[in-house]
Design a protein around this motif. Structure first.
Motif, PDB file in Angstrom:
ATOM      1  N   ALA A 157      33.577  -1.791  49.569  1.00 25.68           N
ATOM      2  CA  ALA A 157      32.554  -1.170  49.351  1.00 25.68           C
ATOM      3  C   ALA A 157      31.098  -1.917  48.878  1.00 25.68           C
ATOM      4  CB  ALA A 157      32.655  -0.029  48.078  1.00 25.68           C
ATOM      5  N   PRO A 158      31.271  -2.982  48.050  1.00 23.58           N
ATOM      6  CA  PRO A 158      30.087  -3.865  47.694  1.00 23.58           C
ATOM      7  C   PRO A 158      29.769  -4.631  49.037  1.00 23.58           C
ATOM      8  CG  PRO A 158      31.889  -4.284  46.037  1.00 23.58           C
ATOM      9  CD  PRO A 158      32.534  -3.334  47.327  1.00 23.58           C
ATOM     10  N   VAL A 159      30.415  -4.924  49.746  1.00 23.08           N
ATOM     11  CA  VAL A 159      30.237  -5.655  51.073  1.00 23.08           C
ATOM     12  C   VAL A 159      29.375  -4.841  51.967  1.00 23.08           C
ATOM     13  CG1 VAL A 159      31.296  -7.125  52.938  1.00 23.08           C
ATOM     14  CG2 VAL A 159      32.405  -7.034  50.840  1.00 23.08           C
ATOM     15  N   MET A 160      29.729  -3.821  52.061  1.00 25.30           N
ATOM     16  CA  MET A 160      29.006  -2.605  52.683  1.00 25.30           C
ATOM     17  C   MET A 160      27.734  -2.337  52.281  1.00 25.30           C
ATOM     18  SD  MET A 160      28.257   1.015  52.774  1.00 25.30           S
ATOM     19  CE  MET A 160      29.585   1.454  51.775  1.00 25.30           C
ATOM     20  N   GLU A 161      27.416  -2.254  51.094  1.00 30.70           N
ATOM     21  CA  GLU A 161      26.183  -1.776  50.411  1.00 30.70           C
ATOM     22  C   GLU A 161      25.255  -2.978  50.681  1.00 30.70           C
ATOM     23  OE1 GLU A 161      26.025   1.231  47.432  1.00 30.70           O
ATOM     24  OE2 GLU A 161      26.848   2.374  48.650  1.00 30.70           O
ATOM     25  N   ARG A 162      25.736  -3.944  50.303  1.00 32.80           N
ATOM     26  CA  ARG A 162      25.031  -5.288  50.286  1.00 32.80           C
ATOM     27  C   ARG A 162      24.549  -5.420  51.539  1.00 32.80           C
ATOM     28  NH1 ARG A 162      25.171  -9.590  52.852  1.00 32.80           N
ATOM     29  NH2 ARG A 162      23.651 -11.541  51.875  1.00 32.80           N
ATOM     30  N   ALA A 163      25.193  -5.294  52.818  1.00 35.81           N
ATOM     31  CA  ALA A 163      24.944  -5.556  54.269  1.00 35.81           C
ATOM     32  C   ALA A 163      23.834  -4.521  54.422  1.00 35.81           C
ATOM     33  CB  ALA A 163      25.892  -5.251  55.104  1.00 35.81           C
ATOM     34  N   ALA A 164      23.939  -3.211  53.843  1.00 39.84           N
ATOM     35  CA  ALA A 164      22.957  -2.144  54.265  1.00 39.84           C
ATOM     36  C   ALA A 164      21.809  -2.597  53.691  1.00 39.84           C
ATOM     37  CB  ALA A 164      23.561  -1.023  53.874  1.00 39.84           C
ATOM     38  N   VAL A 165      21.439  -3.025  52.429  1.00 41.63           N
ATOM     39  CA  VAL A 165      20.324  -3.555  51.859  1.00 41.63           C
ATOM     40  C   VAL A 165      19.562  -4.453  52.315  1.00 41.63           C
ATOM     41  CG1 VAL A 165      19.146  -4.232  49.582  1.00 41.63           C
ATOM     42  CG2 VAL A 165      20.870  -2.199  49.610  1.00 41.63           C
ATOM     43  N   ALA A 173      20.879   0.697  46.635  1.00 37.15           N
ATOM     44  CA  ALA A 173      22.308   1.090  46.763  1.00 37.15           C
ATOM     45  C   ALA A 173      22.844   1.952  45.678  1.00 37.15           C
ATOM     46  CB  ALA A 173      23.108  -0.065  47.042  1.00 37.15           C
ATOM     47  N   SER A 174      23.818   2.658  45.767  1.00 36.71           N
ATOM     48  CA  SER A 174      24.302   3.193  44.688  1.00 36.71           C
ATOM     49  C   SER A 174      25.573   2.552  43.854  1.00 36.71           C
ATOM     50  CB  SER A 174      25.110   4.835  44.842  1.00 36.71           C
ATOM     51  OG  SER A 174      25.792   4.782  45.683  1.00 36.71           O
ATOM     52  N   CYS A 175      26.171   1.661  44.634  1.00 38.33           N
ATOM     53  CA  CYS A 175      27.343   0.737  44.092  1.00 38.33           C
ATOM     54  C   CYS A 175      26.894  -0.165  43.496  1.00 38.33           C
ATOM     55  CB  CYS A 175      28.263   0.353  45.369  1.00 38.33           C
ATOM     56  SG  CYS A 175      29.475  -0.686  44.909  1.00 38.33           S
ATOM     57  N   ALA A 182      23.128  -7.578  46.361  1.00 40.64           N
ATOM     58  CA  ALA A 182      21.996  -7.708  47.082  1.00 40.64           C
ATOM     59  C   ALA A 182      20.565  -8.244  46.155  1.00 40.64           C
ATOM     60  CB  ALA A 182      21.854  -6.071  47.719  1.00 40.64           C
ATOM     61  N   GLY A 183      20.831  -8.453  44.904  1.00 45.27           N
ATOM     62  CA  GLY A 183      19.841  -8.896  44.051  1.00 45.27           C
ATOM     63  C   GLY A 183      18.934  -7.893  43.638  1.00 45.27           C
ATOM     64  N   ILE A 184      19.460  -6.587  43.365  1.00 42.96           N
ATOM     65  CA  ILE A 184      18.673  -5.445  43.084  1.00 42.96           C
ATOM     66  C   ILE A 184      19.492  -4.569  42.022  1.00 42.96           C
ATOM     67  CG2 ILE A 184      17.317  -5.494  44.959  1.00 42.96           C
ATOM     68  CD1 ILE A 184      18.843  -2.824  46.042  1.00 42.96           C
ATOM     69  N   GLN A 185      18.924  -3.656  41.380  1.00 48.33           N
ATOM     70  CA  GLN A 185      19.510  -2.980  40.453  1.00 48.33           C
ATOM     71  C   GLN A 185      20.084  -1.688  41.138  1.00 48.33           C
ATOM     72  OE1 GLN A 185      20.364  -3.270  37.176  1.00 48.33           O
ATOM     73  NE2 GLN A 185      19.303  -5.255  37.291  1.00 48.33           N
ATOM     74  N   PRO A 186      21.172  -0.956  40.819  1.00 50.81           N
ATOM     75  CA  PRO A 186      21.739   0.024  41.570  1.00 50.81           C
ATOM     76  C   PRO A 186      20.858   1.225  41.235  1.00 50.81           C
ATOM     77  CG  PRO A 186      23.187  -0.414  39.704  1.00 50.81           C
ATOM     78  CD  PRO A 186      22.043  -1.698  39.771  1.00 50.81           C
ATOM     79  N   LYS A 187      20.883   2.307  42.163  1.00 49.61           N
ATOM     80  CA  LYS A 187      20.157   3.471  41.970  1.00 49.61           C
ATOM     81  C   LYS A 187      20.877   4.517  42.248  1.00 49.61           C
ATOM     82  CE  LYS A 187      15.914   1.377  41.241  1.00 49.61           C
ATOM     83  NZ  LYS A 187      15.275   1.404  39.971  1.00 49.61           N
TER      84      LYS A 187
END
Length: 346
Positions: A157-165, A173-175, A182-187
């Motif tokens: 899941a973290p790999v997927m959401e990082r790639a999406a961002v 990303a919510s994860c 990805a260098g951001i805060q989850p939302k």
């Protein structure tokens, strides 16, 4: 436990992983070679017997279909310190089918065993990034958030959401781990579970506003108990200027989120003086539905399954040069295929 680096077939017979565990591979297991295909370890034994294991080779990687390139940082980390040169596209760049995406030069012994791992890293991340970019393009400049973690194994899941961002262009990303990588805060907003347990959407909204720190968006689901337009107005009247947005996630059993629903909610909010309240939509969104909902007035999109279930971009690695001599399997062209977009990364 510490894993021995696989060097030959005999090492595999001595590997005894604990079966009473999560089934995902640890970083150490990936690095040791335990997630590669067994035939690449057999290849080491055979080439060593021929005195060819350290042959200097050039390998090139391509995908058969176009897409958005992702997964490079993991490959760089995997091969760090292996004494190879890696040329690659930048992460997030679009590419065409059959275009050379990565070139690896060095002794075969340094990276050949990892072919399975390298291709898997690139194929998965590129597939997710490509799907995310399709949604971002469809949104026409309006923000897209990745909500896909629940649709895949938690190990990836973290790999997927990082790639999406990072490569796909999603703004958030919510994860938690995916966003952090990805260098951001989850939302994210709140689940229906919170409203169901509270017993009333407005009651939950007031508690949400009271409990959360400043800076966290006050965006509330409005499809749990009542008509969405009615609930949106109730929440807006209760929170006033503190309400940032409402989220529509109407289930398919009730027809899902439609352009007409978005138009009605927008109209009623505006008429009541709540033009500042954004409309966030989610629930089985695809590029075509995102496009129509954006035109209807939706302000942001939470996308899960379309990104998470994206088809990986099949990747192929070909040996193209061996000890300075151009080679290729039948049907492929011997020697390096030039791509001026490739950059040296290590």
């Amino acid at each position: 436990m510490e894993w021995k680096q696989l060097e030959r077939l005999a090492d595999i017979y001595e590997a005894h992983p604990d079966v009473n565990r999560f089934f995902s591979a640890s970083h150490e297991e990936i690095q040791s070679g335990l997630t590669t295909d067994v035939y690449f370890v057999k290849t080491r034994d055979v080439l060593e017997s021929l005195g060819k294991l350290d042959a200097h080779v050039v390998a090139e990687i391509f995908a058969r279909k176009s897409g958005i390139y992702a997964g490079l940082p993991e490959v760089l980390r995997l091969l760090e310190g292996k004494g190879v040169k890696i040329y690659s596209l930048e992460e997030g760049e679009p590419f065409e089918g059959k275009e050379v995406l990565m070139r690896i030069e060095g002794p075969y012994s340094a990276f050949g065993m990892y072919e399975t791992v390298i291709l898997g890293m690139l194929a998965s991340s590129t597939g997710w990034a490509t799907a995310a970019r399709e949604c971002v393009d469809a949104a026409g400049g309006k923000p897209v958030l990745c909500f896909g973690a629940r649709h895949v194994h938690p190990a990836v899941a973290p790999v997927m959401e990082r790639a999406a961002v990072v490569a796909g262009g999603c703004v958030a990303a919510s994860c938690i781990l995916g966003a952090k990588l990805a260098g951001i805060q989850p939302k994210g907003t709140i689940p229906h579970a919170a409203i169901l347990i509270a017993g009333d959407t407005v009651k939950l909204a007031l508690a949400y506003d009271e409990a959360l720190p400043e800076g966290e968006s006050r965006t509330i689901l409005v499809d749990t108990f009542k008509d969405e337009a009615e609930e949106a107005l109730r929440v807006a009247e209760a929170l006033g200027d503190r309400l940032d947005g409402i989220r529509l996630d109407t289930p398919s059993e009730r027809g899902g989120v439609t352009p007409d629903l978005v138009r009605e909610v927008r109209w009623r909010l505006d008429r009541a003086g709540f033009g500042h309240v954004k409309i966030v939509v989610s629930g089985g969104l695809r590029p075509d539905t995102i496009r129509s909902l954006a035109e209807a007035g939706a302000d942001a999109f939470g996308v899960g399954s379309y990104i998470a279930h994206a088809t990986p971009r099949d990747m192929t690695m070909d040996i193209k040069v061996v000890d300075g001599i151009p080679v290729a399997k039948r049907g492929r062209l011997p020697g390096k295929l030039e791509n001026p977009r490739l950059k040296l990364f290590s």
